[in-house]
Design a protein around this motif. Structure first.
Motif, PDB file in Angstrom:
ATOM      1  N   ILE A  37       0.338  10.912  10.449  1.00  0.00           N
ATOM      2  CA  ILE A  37       0.568  11.822   9.322  1.00  0.00           C
ATOM      3  C   ILE A  37       0.754  11.019   8.034  1.00  0.00           C
ATOM      4  CG2 ILE A  37       2.224  13.460   8.324  1.00  0.00           C
ATOM      5  CD1 ILE A  37       2.658  14.523  11.183  1.00  0.00           C
ATOM      6  N   LEU A  38       1.519   9.916   8.101  1.00  0.00           N
ATOM      7  CA  LEU A  38       1.728   9.063   6.931  1.00  0.00           C
ATOM      8  C   LEU A  38       0.410   8.448   6.440  1.00  0.00           C
ATOM      9  CD1 LEU A  38       5.055   7.212   7.808  1.00  0.00           C
ATOM     10  CD2 LEU A  38       4.714   9.108   6.214  1.00  0.00           C
ATOM     11  N   ILE A  56       6.954   6.355  15.521  1.00  0.00           N
ATOM     12  CA  ILE A  56       6.339   7.411  16.336  1.00  0.00           C
ATOM     13  C   ILE A  56       4.877   7.523  15.918  1.00  0.00           C
ATOM     14  CG2 ILE A  56       6.387   9.883  16.912  1.00  0.00           C
ATOM     15  CD1 ILE A  56       9.398   9.814  16.269  1.00  0.00           C
ATOM     16  N   TYR A  57       3.974   7.571  16.899  1.00  0.00           N
ATOM     17  CA  TYR A  57       2.538   7.566  16.662  1.00  0.00           C
ATOM     18  C   TYR A  57       2.111   8.729  15.775  1.00  0.00           C
ATOM     19  CZ  TYR A  57      -2.464   7.852  17.471  1.00  0.00           C
ATOM     20  OH  TYR A  57      -3.809   7.941  17.295  1.00  0.00           O
ATOM     21  N   THR A  79       0.830  -1.201   0.000  1.00  0.00           N
ATOM     22  CA  THR A  79       0.000   0.000   0.000  1.00  0.00           C
ATOM     23  C   THR A  79       0.866   1.254   0.000  1.00  0.00           C
ATOM     24  OG1 THR A  79      -0.114   0.125   2.400  1.00  0.00           O
ATOM     25  CG2 THR A  79      -1.806  -1.211   1.290  1.00  0.00           C
ATOM     26  N   VAL A  80       0.231   2.383  -0.264  1.00  0.00           N
ATOM     27  CA  VAL A  80       0.949   3.667  -0.266  1.00  0.00           C
ATOM     28  C   VAL A  80       1.477   3.958   1.134  1.00  0.00           C
ATOM     29  CG1 VAL A  80       0.712   6.141  -0.678  1.00  0.00           C
ATOM     30  CG2 VAL A  80      -0.465   4.525  -2.162  1.00  0.00           C
ATOM     31  N   HIS A  81       0.681   3.645   2.162  1.00  0.00           N
ATOM     32  CA  HIS A  81       1.106   3.880   3.553  1.00  0.00           C
ATOM     33  C   HIS A  81       2.377   3.103   3.866  1.00  0.00           C
ATOM     34  CE1 HIS A  81       0.995   2.988   7.944  1.00  0.00           C
ATOM     35  NE2 HIS A  81       0.901   4.308   7.978  1.00  0.00           N
ATOM     36  N   GLU A  82       2.409   1.838   3.483  1.00  0.00           N
ATOM     37  CA  GLU A  82       3.585   1.002   3.738  1.00  0.00           C
ATOM     38  C   GLU A  82       4.797   1.508   2.962  1.00  0.00           C
ATOM     39  OE1 GLU A  82       2.143  -2.801   2.583  1.00  0.00           O
ATOM     40  OE2 GLU A  82       1.156  -3.171   4.500  1.00  0.00           O
ATOM     41  N   THR A  83       4.574   1.981   1.741  1.00  0.00           N
ATOM     42  CA  THR A  83       5.672   2.513   0.937  1.00  0.00           C
ATOM     43  C   THR A  83       6.275   3.746   1.598  1.00  0.00           C
ATOM     44  OG1 THR A  83       4.580   1.724  -1.058  1.00  0.00           O
ATOM     45  CG2 THR A  83       6.312   3.349  -1.351  1.00  0.00           C
ATOM     46  N   LEU A  84       5.401   4.650   2.058  1.00  0.00           N
ATOM     47  CA  LEU A  84       5.896   5.857   2.738  1.00  0.00           C
ATOM     48  C   LEU A  84       6.619   5.490   4.039  1.00  0.00           C
ATOM     49  CD1 LEU A  84       2.879   8.301   2.299  1.00  0.00           C
ATOM     50  CD2 LEU A  84       5.078   8.365   1.111  1.00  0.00           C
ATOM     51  N   LYS A  85       6.072   4.547   4.779  1.00  0.00           N
ATOM     52  CA  LYS A  85       6.659   4.144   6.057  1.00  0.00           C
ATOM     53  C   LYS A  85       8.033   3.501   5.849  1.00  0.00           C
ATOM     54  CE  LYS A  85       5.228   1.869  10.279  1.00  0.00           C
ATOM     55  NZ  LYS A  85       4.197   1.098  10.951  1.00  0.00           N
ATOM     56  N   ASN A  86       8.189   2.742   4.772  1.00  0.00           N
ATOM     57  CA  ASN A  86       9.465   2.074   4.495  1.00  0.00           C
ATOM     58  C   ASN A  86      10.559   3.048   4.061  1.00  0.00           C
ATOM     59  OD1 ASN A  86       8.440  -0.411   5.165  1.00  0.00           O
ATOM     60  ND2 ASN A  86       7.953  -0.974   3.060  1.00  0.00           N
ATOM     61  N   ARG A  87      10.179   4.224   3.621  1.00  0.00           N
ATOM     62  CA  ARG A  87      11.170   5.214   3.197  1.00  0.00           C
ATOM     63  C   ARG A  87      11.786   5.956   4.384  1.00  0.00           C
ATOM     64  NH1 ARG A  87      11.130   6.938  -2.417  1.00  0.00           N
ATOM     65  NH2 ARG A  87       9.806   5.506  -3.536  1.00  0.00           N
ATOM     66  N   LEU A  88      11.140   5.857   5.512  1.00  0.00           N
ATOM     67  CA  LEU A  88      11.657   6.523   6.713  1.00  0.00           C
ATOM     68  C   LEU A  88      12.441   5.539   7.571  1.00  0.00           C
ATOM     69  CD1 LEU A  88       8.513   8.573   7.780  1.00  0.00           C
ATOM     70  CD2 LEU A  88      10.564   9.443   6.648  1.00  0.00           C
ATOM     71  N   ALA A 123      -4.441  10.758   0.804  1.00  0.00           N
ATOM     72  CA  ALA A 123      -4.460  11.848  -0.173  1.00  0.00           C
ATOM     73  C   ALA A 123      -3.718  11.446  -1.448  1.00  0.00           C
ATOM     74  CB  ALA A 123      -3.845  13.110   0.428  1.00  0.00           C
ATOM     75  N   LEU A 124      -2.574  10.808  -1.294  1.00  0.00           N
ATOM     76  CA  LEU A 124      -1.819  10.347  -2.465  1.00  0.00           C
ATOM     77  C   LEU A 124      -2.584   9.277  -3.246  1.00  0.00           C
ATOM     78  CD1 LEU A 124       1.820  10.149  -1.049  1.00  0.00           C
ATOM     79  CD2 LEU A 124       0.973  11.691  -2.821  1.00  0.00           C
TER      80      LEU A 124
END
Length: 191
Positions: free
Chosen positions: A24-25, A18-19, A2-11, A31-32
């Protein structure tokens, strides 16, 4: 993924756990995802094969006349046929054209070279849009060729007894002469 997992893996993992960052992600990923869905929908609407709400716009672009009450698939076929009228017509092209408007692909074409004519045969049960077929054949076929539409029903008939079919043709009144029989032809078939 998912987009959420993709964004989370980039950090880095320390930050992505962090909650507040995770929330925010999640909001950003929604939105993305909405933007991505809108972009793909616009791309789909640009092509007649996948267009839904923009089909009338594409009909205007390709100068296709039809009814808004027709099914989406019929409207798409009209646009496809309009795009395909610049192709060189041959037997297989015409068979494919007729099969587009039949339930099952039952079209067959018999060429009569000496007569500059062809016969299109199809199963009557498969027929849906006769006027669409004839319109597209008129646009696609070479101008010097004539054609005939012939429908048939494919069924197996079983006879329990012997059947004799007679086709008799009698002389017309002006053909009757003294000494000739009234019967001109008698064709008999035993089934």
């Amino acid at each position: 993924m998912t987009v959420h997992e993709t964004l989370k893996n980039r950090l880095p993992e320390l930050i992505s756990e962090i909650y507040e960052i995770n929330e925010i992600l999640k909001a950003e990923s929604r939105a993305l995802q909405n933007c991505e869905d809108s972009i793909f929908d616009l791309i789909d609407q640009a092509h007649f094969q996948s267009a839904t709400w923009s089909i009338s716009r594409l009909e205007d672009i390709f100068n296709v006349v039809g009814s808004v009450d027709d099914s989406l698939e019929t409207r798409r076929k009209r646009i496809a046929d309009k795009q395909g009228t610049n192709i060189v017509a041959n037997k297989s092209v015409l068979v494919n054209l007729v099969n587009r408007y039949l339930v099952n692909d039952s079209a067959n074409i018999e060429l009569l070279h000496d007569l500059y004519h062809f016969i299109i045969s199809y199963n009557l049960d498969d027929l849906q849009l006769f006027t669409e077929i004839t319109t597209m054949i008129e646009k696609t076929k070479p101008a010097h060729l004539g054609y005939t539409m012939r429908s048939g029903i494919v069924e197996n008939i079983t006879f329990n007894e012997q059947v004799v079919a007679n086709n008799r043709r009698y002389r017309k009144v002006r053909e009757i002469n003294w000494g000739y029989s009234l019967l001109l032809e008698n064709n008999e078939v035993i089934l």
